[in-house]
Design an enzyme around this catalytic site. Structure first.
Site, PDB file in Angstrom:
ATOM      1  N   ARG A  36       0.863  -1.177   0.000  1.00 20.16           N
ATOM      2  CA  ARG A  36       0.000   0.000   0.000  1.00 20.16           C
ATOM      3  C   ARG A  36       0.902   1.231   0.000  1.00 20.16           C
ATOM      4  NH1 ARG A  36      -3.586  -2.668  -1.615  1.00 20.16           N
ATOM      5  NH2 ARG A  36      -5.569  -3.188  -0.607  1.00 20.16           N
ATOM      6  N   GLU A  53      -3.306   8.029  -3.962  1.00 14.08           N
ATOM      7  CA  GLU A  53      -3.784   7.613  -5.291  1.00 14.08           C
ATOM      8  C   GLU A  53      -5.035   8.388  -5.667  1.00 14.08           C
ATOM      9  OE1 GLU A  53      -4.130   3.344  -5.248  1.00 14.08           O
ATOM     10  OE2 GLU A  53      -2.059   3.123  -4.606  1.00 14.08           O
ATOM     11  N   HIS A 103      -1.440   0.732  -9.816  1.00 12.86           N
ATOM     12  CA  HIS A 103      -2.088  -0.188  -8.866  1.00 12.86           C
ATOM     13  C   HIS A 103      -2.782  -1.353  -9.599  1.00 12.86           C
ATOM     14  CE1 HIS A 103      -3.928  -0.379  -4.568  1.00 12.86           C
ATOM     15  NE2 HIS A 103      -3.672  -1.583  -5.055  1.00 12.86           N
TER      16      HIS A 103
HETATM   17  N1  LIG Z   1      -0.892  -3.836  -5.218  1.00 10.31           N
HETATM   18  C1  LIG Z   1      -1.924  -4.643  -5.148  1.00 10.31           C
HETATM   19  O1  LIG Z   1      -2.763  -4.662  -6.043  1.00 10.31           O
HETATM   20  C2  LIG Z   1      -2.058  -5.577  -3.987  1.00 10.31           C
HETATM   21  C3  LIG Z   1      -2.600  -6.857  -4.216  1.00 10.31           C
HETATM   22  C4  LIG Z   1      -2.721  -7.726  -3.138  1.00 10.31           C
HETATM   23  C5  LIG Z   1      -2.312  -7.329  -1.866  1.00 10.31           C
HETATM   24  N2  LIG Z   1      -1.784  -6.083  -1.678  1.00 10.31           N
HETATM   25  C6  LIG Z   1      -1.312  -5.668  -0.340  1.00 10.31           C
HETATM   26  O2  LIG Z   1      -0.423  -6.668   0.123  1.00 10.31           O
HETATM   27  C7  LIG Z   1      -0.632  -6.837   1.526  1.00 10.31           C
HETATM   28  C8  LIG Z   1      -0.137  -8.197   1.955  1.00 10.31           C
HETATM   29  O3  LIG Z   1      -1.019  -9.206   1.498  1.00 10.31           O
HETATM   30  P1  LIG Z   1      -0.885 -10.711   2.014  1.00 10.31           P
HETATM   31  O4  LIG Z   1      -2.060 -11.432   1.475  1.00 10.31           O
HETATM   32  O5  LIG Z   1       0.489 -11.230   1.757  1.00 10.31           O
HETATM   33  O6  LIG Z   1      -1.075 -10.485   3.585  1.00 10.31           O
HETATM   34  P2  LIG Z   1      -0.635 -11.455   4.766  1.00 10.31           P
HETATM   35  O7  LIG Z   1      -1.487 -11.058   5.932  1.00 10.31           O
HETATM   36  O8  LIG Z   1      -0.633 -12.877   4.314  1.00 10.31           O
HETATM   37  O9  LIG Z   1       0.889 -11.023   5.038  1.00 10.31           O
HETATM   38  C9  LIG Z   1       1.260  -9.830   5.645  1.00 10.31           C
HETATM   39  C10 LIG Z   1       2.498 -10.079   6.490  1.00 10.31           C
HETATM   40  O10 LIG Z   1       2.927  -8.824   7.043  1.00 10.31           O
HETATM   41  C11 LIG Z   1       3.320  -9.072   8.389  1.00 10.31           C
HETATM   42  N3  LIG Z   1       3.245  -7.837   9.188  1.00 10.31           N
HETATM   43  C12 LIG Z   1       2.135  -7.225   9.658  1.00 10.31           C
HETATM   44  N4  LIG Z   1       2.475  -6.118  10.351  1.00 10.31           N
HETATM   45  C13 LIG Z   1       3.825  -6.047  10.318  1.00 10.31           C
HETATM   46  C14 LIG Z   1       4.770  -5.129  10.858  1.00 10.31           C
HETATM   47  N5  LIG Z   1       4.378  -4.080  11.601  1.00 10.31           N
HETATM   48  N6  LIG Z   1       6.084  -5.359  10.626  1.00 10.31           N
HETATM   49  C15 LIG Z   1       6.478  -6.430   9.897  1.00 10.31           C
HETATM   50  N7  LIG Z   1       5.633  -7.334   9.371  1.00 10.31           N
HETATM   51  C16 LIG Z   1       4.320  -7.141   9.561  1.00 10.31           C
HETATM   52  C17 LIG Z   1       2.364 -10.142   8.895  1.00 10.31           C
HETATM   53  O11 LIG Z   1       2.895 -10.818  10.023  1.00 10.31           O
HETATM   54  C18 LIG Z   1       2.242 -11.028   7.669  1.00 10.31           C
HETATM   55  O12 LIG Z   1       3.205 -12.061   7.658  1.00 10.31           O
HETATM   56  C19 LIG Z   1      -2.151  -6.626   1.680  1.00 10.31           C
HETATM   57  O13 LIG Z   1      -2.471  -6.213   2.994  1.00 10.31           O
HETATM   58  C20 LIG Z   1      -2.456  -5.557   0.655  1.00 10.31           C
HETATM   59  O14 LIG Z   1      -2.439  -4.285   1.252  1.00 10.31           O
HETATM   60  C21 LIG Z   1      -1.664  -5.210  -2.719  1.00 10.31           C
END
Ligand SMILES: NC(=O)c1ccc[n+]([C@@H]2O[C@H](COP(=O)([O-])OP(=O)(O)OC[C@H]3O[C@@H](n4cnc5c(N)ncnc54)[C@H](O)[C@@H]3O)[C@@H](O)[C@H]2O)c1
Length: 325
Positions: free
Chosen positions: A239, A268, A285
């Site tokens: 994000r 955005e 995005h």
């Molecule tokens: N650009 C895009 O179109 C797009 C698409 C999909 C997902 N995303 C973003 O990707 C993010 C991750 O998705 P995911 O499915 O892998 O999520 P997920 O929940 O499987 O993984 C997120 C990881 O981040 C870790 N985390 C949380 N807070 C933290 C912190 N303060 N410090 C370090 N690590 C931390 C968690 O422990 C977890 O392992 C989503 O939340 C979304 O915002 C963006």
């Protein structure tokens, strides 16, 4: 039987509309632009369900405007657009779409990584410009990806899918996360856990995969960039607000880091003018934007809505405590 009324802020895809058709009375937003806020607030008034995109804020204001609302189904895995606590207070279930977009999003993080390392944006511009004079030994020389060190900030579903790609490029994979992964996952992905400071110092590419939370807002700031290698690249498909864009621009301008590749932005669709540089690859995005995956995401949101109205437990509840089943 009276069907529950649902507002979908997008026309979705045929497959998702089919899921909803028999069981819900759905009003779709069909204009090409995202709906203005007033429209959302107006149309949600008499609805029991909302299917929304990450561009819609589900907050106290929306919940107040929707006294009958029972579910807000986000067509995204990230749910920083939803005030889950406010939903819980009002007994509204919030859902997201985890899992179905991991590989597609990881593919795109990899696309950005490769593009910035191998200067694809600049190469494409030169090839189209009419000014290309032919092959030259030092023309648009980039940096190798294979064999380098990839640092993952966030090692959840998507971070791990990116690690699998790095394995194929014979890279060393290091990661940092609030929670250390189980040993079998680390072994399978040949990934080494370390604290952020060590990761910043060692990685040639840093790919960001944490959710946007109060703790991760501005996570990549001036102090982080000053610890990165001058030859390193930052890739962000998580994000926008996870990266402090002013600090990133300053780091790029002063050559503290070698470049960046971004899919997401702080405000955005505004993109900081300082990011429009040759050593930055910019995407609007689209990391999860394959037809297959976006269709699966829309279907998953539709299934969550149907499950709730049929008295079943939706699979992707973010606040399951509001459920009675
Ligand atoms: N650009 C895009 O179109 C797009 C698409 C999909 C997902 N995303 C973003 O990707 C993010 C991750 O998705 P995911 O499915 O892998 O999520 P997920 O929940 O499987 O993984 C997120 C990881 O981040 C870790 N985390 C949380 N807070 C933290 C912190 N303060 N410090 C370090 N690590 C931390 C968690 O422990 C977890 O392992 C989503 O939340 C979304 O915002 C963006």
């Amino acid at each position: 039987m009276v069907k529950p009324k649902v507002f979908a802020t997008h026309s979705l895809f045929d497959a998702a509309r089919k899921i909803l058709h028999d069981n819900c009375d759905v009003e779709y937003w069909t204009q090409p632009e995202r709906p203005p806020r007033e429209e959302v607030l107006k149309r949600i008034k008499d609805k029991e369900g909302l299917i929304c995109l990450l561009t819609e804020k589900v907050n106290e204001e929306l919940l107040q405007a929707a006294p009958k609302l029972r579910i807000a189904a986000n067509v995204a895995v990230g749910f920083d657009n939803i005030d889950v606590a406010a939903c819980t207070k009002r007994g509204v279930l919030a859902t997201n779409t985890p899992g179905v977009l991991d590989e597609t999003t990881a593919d795109f993080a990899w696309t950005l990584l490769m593009a910035v390392a191998r200067r694809l944006g600049e190469g494409d511009a030169l090839a189209r410009s009419g000014n290309w004079k032919g092959w030259d030994l030092d023309q648009l020389v980039g940096t190798d990806v294979w064999g380098k060190t990839l640092g993952l900030a966030g090692f959840g579903r998507i971070g791990r899918a990116v690690a699998r790609r790095a394995n194929g490029f014979r890279m060393r994979v290091i990661y940092t996360d609030a929670v250390r992964a189980p040993a079998e996952v680390e072994n399978e992905l040949r990934a080494e856990f370390m604290e952020m400071t060590a990761l910043l110092a060692e990685a040639d590419f840093i790919s960001v995969h944490v959710p946007l939370l109060p703790e991760t807002r501005g996570l990549f700031d001036a102090s982080k960039f000053s610890r990165m290698k001058a030859t390193a690249f930052l890739i962000n498909t998580s994000r926008g607000p996870v990266v402090d864009e002013n600090a990133l621009v300053a780091a790029l301008e002063s050559n503290k880091i070698a470049g960046a590749a971004l899919d997401v932005y702080e405000k955005e669709p505004i993109i900081h003018p300082g990011l429009k540089r040759p050593n930055v690859v910019l995407a609007p995005h689209i990391a999860s934007a394959s037809l297959e995956t976006r269709t699966k995401m829309a279907c998953m949101a539709a299934e969550n809505v149907i499950a709730l109205f049929e008295g079943r437990r939706p699979e992707n509840a973010l606040n399951p405590e509001v459920l009675k089943v």
